[in-house]
Design a protein around this motif. Structure first.
Motif: not given
Length: 394
Positions: A212-215, A220-221, A230-235
């Motif tokens: 949720m924090l990564l989303q 936000a940016d 961020v997208r890699l960490a989210l995946a």
């Protein structure tokens, strides 16, 4: 007979019988030679044949078989040789006493005492014909036959008691092994459930929060220099969260893994609890929100209560109800069976379900809940369980 603590007793009795037969046969032969009888050689040969046939019967275990034709032939051969000895010398009447025990052991039912009675008559006639009629010659065989029958009855009673004890010991050993297996299985199930709760409450919740924090950071940016990271960490977080949830599902008890408590109860009502003369109804909200540990406990309690309904209640209707309160959940299992008197009810000694209610009450108390039993003869039975539930469910 299986080896038991009574085996030395039986071995001692059989050894005593062997010694008695051999001693009496040797006594008959010695008496014939010491008296200088012309038939001493014949007596010796017949006595030797008697001992050989006697030993052959024990070698072939004919004495322990009360059905086969060979055991009857063996006893008949011994009887013929014994009567030949009586015809040759009256002292052979003493051999009737050990023969009494053989008749009682080999001949089943009434045939044993009947054969003993015939042998008693032969012994009395043999001793009276050769040595004259005396009180000792008449009363001796009769008293010996009576003693042999009493001892034989006690011997068979001891055999039956030993067999029952052996069976009881075997059942106890089997029960202990089964209980040990059940305890290991229960321990493994509890450990699996604990791991599932720990993974769900810690790792899965943590990964969900990170996701949720990564989303939020991505929204936000979305075009910033770190957006790709961020997208890699989210995946990566999503993949690990999926794996954690898979582990939770695999570690969760099978009936609850797919669709939750209510669906598991409905499935059991349609499969394991289905009977032509019993209608099982589930009254609960499909979307019931409960922690997995609470669902597991309720499922096990419902299964235990329904086991009693199926085995003892003779009911035509059974209802399982689950209702949620702010801080507690209530399970009600109700049937229209025969019921029972709680004040005078005693569990069946050694029965497979004699500890079911006590086990359920112990489980409920360990979870901090309460169990109430309402029943009366002819008025069915209602089991009500109330368990505390955390205000916020995971």
């Amino acid at each position: 007979m299986p080896v038991s603590h009574l085996s030395p007793v039986f071995v001692g009795l059989r050894t005593g019988l062997h010694v008695l037969v051999a001693g009496l046969a040797l006594f008959v032969v010695a008496q014939a030679w010491s008296a200088g009888r012309p038939s001493a050689v014949a007596i010796t040969l017949v006595a030797a044949a008697f001992l050989v046939v006697y030993a052959a019967g024990f070698v072939t275990r004919a004495d322990r078989n009360r059905i086969r034709f060979w055991s009857r032939i063996w006893v008949a051969a011994l009887s013929v040789l014994w009567m030949a000895l009586i015809w040759l010398t009256p002292e052979a009447a003493y051999l009737a006493f050990p023969l009494f025990f053989l008749y009682l052991e080999v001949m089943p039912g009434w045939r044993g005492p009947f054969t003993v009675a015939l042998a008693t008559v032969v012994a009395i006639l043999g001793s009276g014909w050769a040595g004259g009629w005396t009180a000792g010659g008449i009363l001796g065989p009769i008293i010996g036959a009576a003693v042999a029958i009493l001892i034989g009855a006690g011997y068979h009673s001891l055999q039956r008691e030993a067999a029952e004890r052996e069976q009881l010991v075997a059942e106890l050993v089997a029960t202990r092994a089964e209980l040990a297996h059940q305890e290991r299985a229960a321990g493994a199930a509890q450990e699996r459930a604990r791991l599932a709760r720990d993974i769900h409450d810690t790792l899965a919740q943590g990964l969900s929060s990170i996701q949720m924090l990564l989303q939020a950071a991505e929204r936000a940016d979305p075009t910033g220099p770190s957006a790709g990271h961020v997208r890699l960490a989210l995946a990566t977080t999503a993949d690990n969260l999926a794996e954690a949830r898979t582990l939770v599902r695999e570690l969760t008890p099978a009936p609850l893994a797919d669709a939750g408590l209510v669906a598991a109860l409905r499935r059991l009502a349609q499969t394991q609890w289905q009977r032509p003369d019993l209608a099982v109804t589930i009254e609960a909200d499909e979307a019931l929100d409960l922690p997995m540990a609470t669902q597991t406990a309720l499922l096990r309690l419902a299964q235990g209560a329904m086991a009693n309904v199926l085995q003892h209640a003779r009911a035509t209707r059974a209802t399982i109800g689950i209702s949620r309160r702010p801080a507690a959940v209530r399970l009600t299992v109700r049937d229209n069976g025969i019921g029972f008197d709680v004040d005078h009810w005693q569990p069946p000694a050694g029965g497979p379900d004699s500890f079911g209610l006590a086990a359920a009450r112990t489980r409920v108390e360990q979870l901090g809940g309460t169990l109430e039993l309402t029943t009366a003869p002819g008025r069915g039975t209602t089991v009500t369980v109330e368990l505390p539930v955390a205000m916020v469910t995971a």
